[in-house]
Design a protein around this motif. Structure first.
Motif, PDB file in Angstrom:
ATOM      1  N   SER A 421     -56.065   0.622  13.356  1.00  0.00           N
ATOM      2  CA  SER A 421     -56.710   0.817  12.275  1.00  0.00           C
ATOM      3  C   SER A 421     -58.341   1.175  12.988  1.00  0.00           C
ATOM      4  N   GLU A 422     -58.778  -0.718  13.304  1.00  0.00           N
ATOM      5  CA  GLU A 422     -60.221  -0.446  13.093  1.00  0.00           C
ATOM      6  C   GLU A 422     -60.735   0.838  14.066  1.00  0.00           C
ATOM      7  N   ALA A 423     -60.664   1.194  14.932  1.00  0.00           N
ATOM      8  CA  ALA A 423     -60.833   1.697  16.058  1.00  0.00           C
ATOM      9  C   ALA A 423     -60.756   3.262  15.206  1.00  0.00           C
ATOM     10  N   ALA A 424     -60.431   3.237  14.582  1.00  0.00           N
ATOM     11  CA  ALA A 424     -60.253   4.711  13.525  1.00  0.00           C
ATOM     12  C   ALA A 424     -61.524   4.518  12.766  1.00  0.00           C
ATOM     13  N   LEU A 425     -61.246   3.106  12.102  1.00  0.00           N
ATOM     14  CA  LEU A 425     -62.637   3.240  10.529  1.00  0.00           C
ATOM     15  C   LEU A 425     -64.149   2.878  11.239  1.00  0.00           C
ATOM     16  N   PHE A 426     -64.208   2.862  13.063  1.00  0.00           N
ATOM     17  CA  PHE A 426     -65.926   2.890  13.150  1.00  0.00           C
ATOM     18  C   PHE A 426     -65.562   3.913  13.370  1.00  0.00           C
ATOM     19  N   ARG A 427     -65.305   4.679  14.431  1.00  0.00           N
ATOM     20  CA  ARG A 427     -65.003   6.194  14.155  1.00  0.00           C
ATOM     21  C   ARG A 427     -65.917   7.353  13.109  1.00  0.00           C
ATOM     22  N   ALA A 428     -65.363   7.074  11.860  1.00  0.00           N
ATOM     23  CA  ALA A 428     -65.139   7.944  10.699  1.00  0.00           C
ATOM     24  C   ALA A 428     -66.562   6.996  10.305  1.00  0.00           C
ATOM     25  N   LEU A 429     -67.420   5.894  10.985  1.00  0.00           N
ATOM     26  CA  LEU A 429     -68.571   5.507  10.320  1.00  0.00           C
ATOM     27  C   LEU A 429     -69.622   6.050  11.292  1.00  0.00           C
ATOM     28  N   GLY A 430     -69.081   5.903  12.064  1.00  0.00           N
ATOM     29  CA  GLY A 430     -70.091   6.780  14.028  1.00  0.00           C
ATOM     30  C   GLY A 430     -70.661   5.463  14.126  1.00  0.00           C
ATOM     31  N   VAL A 431     -69.679   4.210  14.068  1.00  0.00           N
ATOM     32  CA  VAL A 431     -70.419   2.806  14.651  1.00  0.00           C
ATOM     33  C   VAL A 431     -69.732   1.633  15.655  1.00  0.00           C
ATOM     34  N   SER A 432     -69.651   1.938  17.005  1.00  0.00           N
ATOM     35  CA  SER A 432     -69.321   0.541  17.962  1.00  0.00           C
ATOM     36  C   SER A 432     -69.188  -0.702  17.244  1.00  0.00           C
ATOM     37  N   LYS A 433     -67.555  -1.047  17.343  1.00  0.00           N
ATOM     38  CA  LYS A 433     -67.040  -3.121  16.741  1.00  0.00           C
ATOM     39  C   LYS A 433     -68.412  -3.677  16.594  1.00  0.00           C
ATOM     40  N   THR A 434     -69.119  -3.333  17.933  1.00  0.00           N
ATOM     41  CA  THR A 434     -69.793  -4.985  18.592  1.00  0.00           C
ATOM     42  C   THR A 434     -71.188  -4.459  17.826  1.00  0.00           C
ATOM     43  N   ASP A 435     -71.743  -2.998  17.689  1.00  0.00           N
ATOM     44  CA  ASP A 435     -73.541  -3.065  16.562  1.00  0.00           C
ATOM     45  C   ASP A 435     -72.871  -3.181  15.173  1.00  0.00           C
ATOM     46  N   PHE A 436     -71.567  -3.255  14.136  1.00  0.00           N
ATOM     47  CA  PHE A 436     -70.828  -3.292  12.757  1.00  0.00           C
ATOM     48  C   PHE A 436     -70.920  -4.902  12.692  1.00  0.00           C
ATOM     49  N   GLU A 437     -70.072  -5.663  13.640  1.00  0.00           N
ATOM     50  CA  GLU A 437     -70.025  -7.270  13.738  1.00  0.00           C
ATOM     51  C   GLU A 437     -71.255  -7.743  13.689  1.00  0.00           C
ATOM     52  N   ARG A 438     -72.449  -7.871  14.390  1.00  0.00           N
ATOM     53  CA  ARG A 438     -73.696  -7.751  14.353  1.00  0.00           C
ATOM     54  C   ARG A 438     -74.296  -7.184  12.757  1.00  0.00           C
ATOM     55  N   GLN A 439     -74.212  -6.621  12.052  1.00  0.00           N
ATOM     56  CA  GLN A 439     -74.926  -6.176  11.070  1.00  0.00           C
ATOM     57  C   GLN A 439     -74.240  -6.708  10.410  1.00  0.00           C
ATOM     58  N   TRP A 440     -72.754  -7.025  10.511  1.00  0.00           N
ATOM     59  CA  TRP A 440     -71.925  -7.359   9.266  1.00  0.00           C
ATOM     60  C   TRP A 440     -72.325  -8.691   9.185  1.00  0.00           C
ATOM     61  N   ALA A 441     -72.188  -9.378  10.672  1.00  0.00           N
ATOM     62  CA  ALA A 441     -72.862 -11.370   9.835  1.00  0.00           C
ATOM     63  C   ALA A 441     -73.610 -11.344   9.629  1.00  0.00           C
ATOM     64  N   SER A 442     -74.375 -10.803   9.539  1.00  0.00           N
ATOM     65  CA  SER A 442     -76.331 -10.892   8.996  1.00  0.00           C
ATOM     66  C   SER A 442     -75.878 -10.564   7.645  1.00  0.00           C
ATOM     67  N   TYR A 443     -75.185  -9.511   7.044  1.00  0.00           N
ATOM     68  CA  TYR A 443     -75.385  -9.274   5.603  1.00  0.00           C
ATOM     69  C   TYR A 443     -74.598 -10.740   5.547  1.00  0.00           C
ATOM     70  N   VAL A 444     -73.385 -11.733   5.366  1.00  0.00           N
ATOM     71  CA  VAL A 444     -72.567 -12.528   5.411  1.00  0.00           C
ATOM     72  C   VAL A 444     -73.755 -13.714   5.779  1.00  0.00           C
ATOM     73  N   ARG A 445     -74.663 -13.500   6.577  1.00  0.00           N
ATOM     74  CA  ARG A 445     -75.501 -14.913   5.983  1.00  0.00           C
ATOM     75  C   ARG A 445     -76.208 -14.897   5.160  1.00  0.00           C
ATOM     76  N   ARG A 446     -76.660 -13.464   5.504  1.00  0.00           N
ATOM     77  CA  ARG A 446     -78.107 -13.721   3.853  1.00  0.00           C
ATOM     78  C   ARG A 446     -77.466 -13.782   2.452  1.00  0.00           C
ATOM     79  N   LEU A 447     -76.303 -13.200   2.943  1.00  0.00           N
ATOM     80  CA  LEU A 447     -75.558 -13.334   1.314  1.00  0.00           C
ATOM     81  C   LEU A 447     -75.091 -14.903   1.247  1.00  0.00           C
ATOM     82  N   LEU A 448     -74.303 -14.910   1.693  1.00  0.00           N
ATOM     83  CA  LEU A 448     -73.509 -16.938   1.209  1.00  0.00           C
ATOM     84  C   LEU A 448     -74.543 -17.978   2.255  1.00  0.00           C
ATOM     85  N   ALA A 449     -75.988 -18.068   2.635  1.00  0.00           N
ATOM     86  CA  ALA A 449     -76.805 -19.021   3.168  1.00  0.00           C
ATOM     87  C   ALA A 449     -77.482 -20.289   2.113  1.00  0.00           C
TER      88      ALA A 449
END
Length: 449
Positions: A421-449
């Protein structure tokens, strides 16, 4: 709050669908039941007798004939007759577009060479469809105990319960979509909520009437979101069935039998005779705990309703393929959380304090920038945090890629095998899991800091 798929295989449980098949018994019982031996001293139960019993039961329910419906049950068992009369009355209240009973498997001795009585169990599927709601007919499985006193005696049902899975591993439901409210409630209040149905016990009738417009509004909001962002040709329901339970014991005892920990649940039911049908999950049943904090006010009821109905909205797109760990919870729960709260600022999210403590390193697990995994989803009280992390993943996708891309990715995850399921979602987004997690972690820290 969760999506539960309890898909039966024969009498087993797993993410593989059973075709309706011929439904007749297995092993020795099946061989014995193919026909009479010709010996008048032999008591034997034939397939034709079972079929006639079940078909007559179907016709009685459809015709509204109480006497015919209860005629198959042991006349000496007054409690059983009363209970089944009540079941009949409750079922007749349901807005079903179709109902029937179908023969499944049987177990036990169905022949006696000395003309003595025989006793065995027969599993029977109650196939039904809520009008305008279920995408396909679905089924609840009963286990009847049947006796035949002698060669010329009729079949008599002496006990009714839920059919259990063939293999129980201590997890999941002990029954196959049993009991429905019609089985265990003395009466059922049925409240229409737009194109939706709210079911409640008589003592909760007033609450059901208050909840109904909230459920209708939640359904309209979720369906409007899908209409704006989803595939217009995808099989999604136009309405939903919601049952109100009081406390966790009741929550775990409607359409299943298991220990409940959620505030609400969407139970996916497989399409009856789904072989070759792209729609594997024909309908869902939403059950909500009215003692949970969500029922403290109208806003909470709206939130839990939108969450659970979001699960139900896309259940018909589920591949229902067997997988070891199931679909990624952060996708499944994150999408439902996002749909429920997308119109509200994250500052109003009830899980926010725990999320901030998580990012600050104050919980059992420190935030490491990795998406939650299913194995540790409930680890040491991390469930609320993991729901929030899934929600924030969906918010990030919506903000960066757009809601249409988000929906396409979630649908791709649902249509994939759970482990993919994860791989299918990332293919649809056109992003690797590694890159997505990096983007998302930065977003979370910015939002919840």
């Amino acid at each position: 709050m969760s999506l539960v798929l309890v898909v039966a295989v024969g009498a087993g449980v797993g993410l593989v669908l059973r075709d309706s098949g011929d439904g007749q018994g297995t092993g020795q019982a099946q061989e014995q039941a193919k026909g009479k031996t010709g010996d008048p001293a032999t008591t034997v139960v034939t397939d034709d007798e079972i079929t006639a019993l079940v078909e007559g039961h179907s016709k009685a329910l459809a015709a509204g004939d109480t006497a015919a419906f209860t005629s198959i049950f042991d006349p000496k068992n007054a409690a059983l007759i009363r209970a089944q009369t009540r079941v009949f009355a409750n079922l007749r209240k349901m807005p079903f577009s179709e109902v029937s009973y179908k023969v499944l498997r049987r177990d036990g001795r169905v022949e006696d060479s000395f003309g003595r009585g025989v006793k065995f169990t027969q599993d029977v599927a109650f196939v039904h469809r809520f009008a305008g709601i279920d995408l396909r007919p679905v089924s609840e499985w009963y286990r009847w105990t049947i006796e035949k006193a002698s060669a010329d005696a009729p079949l008599v049902v002496t006990k009714v319960g839920g059919a259990s899975p063939a293999m129980l591993n201590g997890e999941g439901s002990k029954t196959v979509y049993y009991p429905g409210p019609w089985d265990i409630w003395p009466d059922v209040t049925v409240v229409k909520a737009g194109g939706n149905v709210v079911l409640a016990r008589p003592q909760d009738a007033a609450l059901a009437r208050r909840v109904a417009p909230v459920v209708a509004a939640a359904a309209a909001a979720d369906l409007a979101y899908w209409k704006r962002n989803g595939d217009p040709n995808a099989p999604v329901p136009a309405g939903f069935v919601v049952a109100l339970a009081q406390g966790k014991a009741q929550l775990g005892n409607l359409f299943r039998k298991e220990k409940a920990t959620e505030a609400g649940v969407s139970i996916g039911m497989p399409s009856w005779g789904a072989a070759g049908d792209a729609v594997k999950i024909g309908g869902t049943r939403v059950v909500m705990d009215t003692t949970s904090s969500f029922f403290d006010d109208a806003a909470g009821i709206a939130e839990i309703s939108r969450h659970e109905l979001a699960h139900s909205l896309i259940a018909g797109l589920d591949s229902a393929d067997f997988s070891l760990f199931g679909k990624a919870n952060w996708i499944v729960e994150g999408f439902a959380e996002y749909v429920a709260g997308r119109d509200q600022p994250i500052s109003r999210n009830r899980r926010l304090p725990e999320g901030r403590a998580y990012v600050a390193g104050q919980l059992a697990q420190p935030f490491n920038g990795k998406l939650p995994d299913n194995v540790f989803w409930d680890y040491k009280g991390m469930t609320n945090v993991n729901y929030l992390m899934g929600h924030l993943a969906m918010r990030h996708i919506a903000e960066r890629y757009g809601d249409r891309k988000l929906v396409a990715g979630v649908v791709a995850a649902y249509r994939a095998n759970g482990d993919e399921s994860e791989a299918a979602l990332f293919r649809a987004l056109g992003v690797s899991k590694t890159d997505f997690e990096r983007q998302w972690a930065s977003y979370v820290r910015r939002l919840l800091a």
